[in-house]
Design an enzyme around this catalytic site. Structure first.
Site, PDB file in Angstrom:
ATOM      1  CG  HIS A 113      -2.120  -1.047   0.470  1.00 20.36           C
ATOM      2  ND1 HIS A 113      -2.310  -1.428   0.036  1.00 20.36           N
ATOM      3  CD2 HIS A 113      -3.037  -1.628   1.911  1.00 20.36           C
ATOM      4  CE1 HIS A 113      -3.604  -2.520  -0.035  1.00 20.36           C
ATOM      5  NE2 HIS A 113      -3.386  -2.802   1.416  1.00 20.36           N
ATOM      6  CG  HIS A 167      -7.219  -0.288   2.345  1.00 22.62           C
ATOM      7  ND1 HIS A 167      -8.427  -1.017   3.376  1.00 22.62           N
ATOM      8  CD2 HIS A 167      -6.762  -1.021   2.009  1.00 22.62           C
ATOM      9  CE1 HIS A 167      -7.527  -2.316   3.589  1.00 22.62           C
ATOM     10  NE2 HIS A 167      -6.784  -2.624   2.660  1.00 22.62           N
ATOM     11  CD  GLU A 182      -8.884  -1.936  -0.879  1.00 25.51           C
ATOM     12  OE1 GLU A 182      -7.828  -2.005  -1.063  1.00 25.51           O
ATOM     13  OE2 GLU A 182      -9.090  -3.469   0.017  1.00 25.51           O
TER      14      GLU A 182
END
Length: 389
Positions: A139, A214, A351
């Site tokens: 991420h 997210h 997502e």
């Protein structure tokens, strides 16, 4: 936007639709004073978007986060269907770092934090605790987009829809990525109760960009009630195979007959006890689906439905993958809004994204951005109720 017909039929069997009452007043919107603070010498704010139906979405420039989404159920009762915290400190100190955040430059994992681009090898920050030792990039890294204070601009578009636009300048070398990257993310709330997210980015040097949001959703409005009874449809017949550290192997595998196949609407918890390599038995899954392409710019990739409240959420995107994660790693460590501990399955993330670890797998659609190009990623989260179907 088209609704998936199986959901209608299934819901008619699953719930009894009650006549609408007048919309009830929301009583627990997030408060400005709990978000208007300074972080690293920069002011942070709370932003609120409303439409004429009473639907409300809230955001902060800390991580460009989507904080709340107040939508009505079949009885007209409003609840917040996005997991999160009552104040900014909750987001800063949470065990789950990514609640509602923009994650990037690349979301998901990059194997060993290493990739090659135009003949040069790049080493990224390794921060993924899943697996041992910590050796993968997750991420966007240790100080990824989720920790940045974004510039914010609030306004109304030509269709009289309110929006908040977050912008950030990511310098060459940040977390190991090449190129100066200008990125902005605009959230727009429509009169049809849809939240449109549009991501754009440009660079002065070839780099990677794969940005997403997210947020975790629980359409019941009560995260103490797991999402295992939610009905999920995913418009995909293949998925990205991963190893035990959730890193892609490079294989795109058919879903048919597997316990993670949601091409026919199925409850999230229906197959959690299955013995399957891509699942944590008895708890859940984190799967990157290779969604079926659409002839239109935005294709329907998922529908989530809560039979009890009647709330629905359709997800549309122009991206080739959808990560579905049912929050099985939540263990009650974090206490969210209204003092509710977040346990396994308290929410589910849907997502929209490019393929994870794409630069290390030439067969995947790539997430490379070159000078002169514009990265443009659109996601729409369209909220409704069963009678809309």
């Amino acid at each position: 936007m088209k609704r998936y017909p199986y959901i209608t039929n299934l819901l008619l069997c699953a719930i009894v639709l009650l006549p609408f009452a007048s919309c009830h007043q929301k009583t627990a919107l997030l408060k400005d004073e709990n978000f208007n603070v300074e972080i690293d010498g920069k002011k942070v704010h709370l932003y609120t978007l409303n439409n004429t139906n009473g639907v409300t979405a809230q955001f902060t420039d800390y991580g460009g986060r989507w904080l709340s989404m107040w939508t009505p159920d079949v009885r007209g009762m409003f609840d917040d269907v996005v997991l999160g915290f009552d104040d900014i400190e909750g987001y800063q100190h949470a065990a789950e770092k990514y609640h509602g955040a923009i994650t990037g430059r690349t979301c998901g994992r990059i194997n060993n934090g290493v990739f090659e681009l135009e003949g040069q090898t790049y080493h990224l920050a390794n921060n993924d605790f899943f697996g041992s030792p910590v050796k993968n990039h997750l991420h966007g890294g240790i100080e990824g987009f989720h920790k940045k204070i974004w510039d914010a601009e609030q306004g109304v578009n030509e269709n009289h829809e309110p929006y908040i636009r977050f912008s950030y300048f990511s310098k060459d070398g940040e977390e190991g990525y090449p190129g100066n990257l200008h990125v902005n993310v605009q959230y727009t709330l429509s009169e049809a109760n849809a939240l449109r997210i549009e991501y754009r980015a440009t660079t002065d040097r070839t780099t990677l960009v794969n940005v997403t949001n997210h947020a975790y959703f629980n359409l019941s409005g009560n995260p103490a009630q797991p999402v295992s009874n939610h009905i999920l449809y995913v418009n995909a017949d293949k998925y990205v195979e991963c190893d035990k550290e959730l890193v892609p192997t490079g294989n795109i595998v058919p879903l048919k007959g597997s316990p993670i196949d949601f091409s026919i609407p199925t409850t999230v918890g229906a197959n959690l006890d299955a013995d399957f390599p891509e699942m944590m038995k008895g708890k859940g899954f984190a799967i990157a689906y290779a969604v079926n392409p659409s002839e239109e710019e935005l294709g329907l990739v998922a529908t989530l439905t809560d039979p009890e409240s009647g709330r629905t959420m359709d997800v549309y995107t122009n991206q080739p993958s959808l990560m579905v994660y049912n929050a099985w790693m939540m263990d009650g460590t974090d206490t969210g809004k209204n003092h509710i501990p977040y346990h396994c399955g308290a929410g589910i993330a849907l997502e929209t994204q490019g393929f994870p670890d794409a630069p290390n797998h030439p067969v995947f659609p790539q997430v490379t951005l070159k000078p002169g190009e514009v990265y443009r990623h659109i996601a729409v989260y369209d909220f409704g109720i069963a009678s809309d179907k």
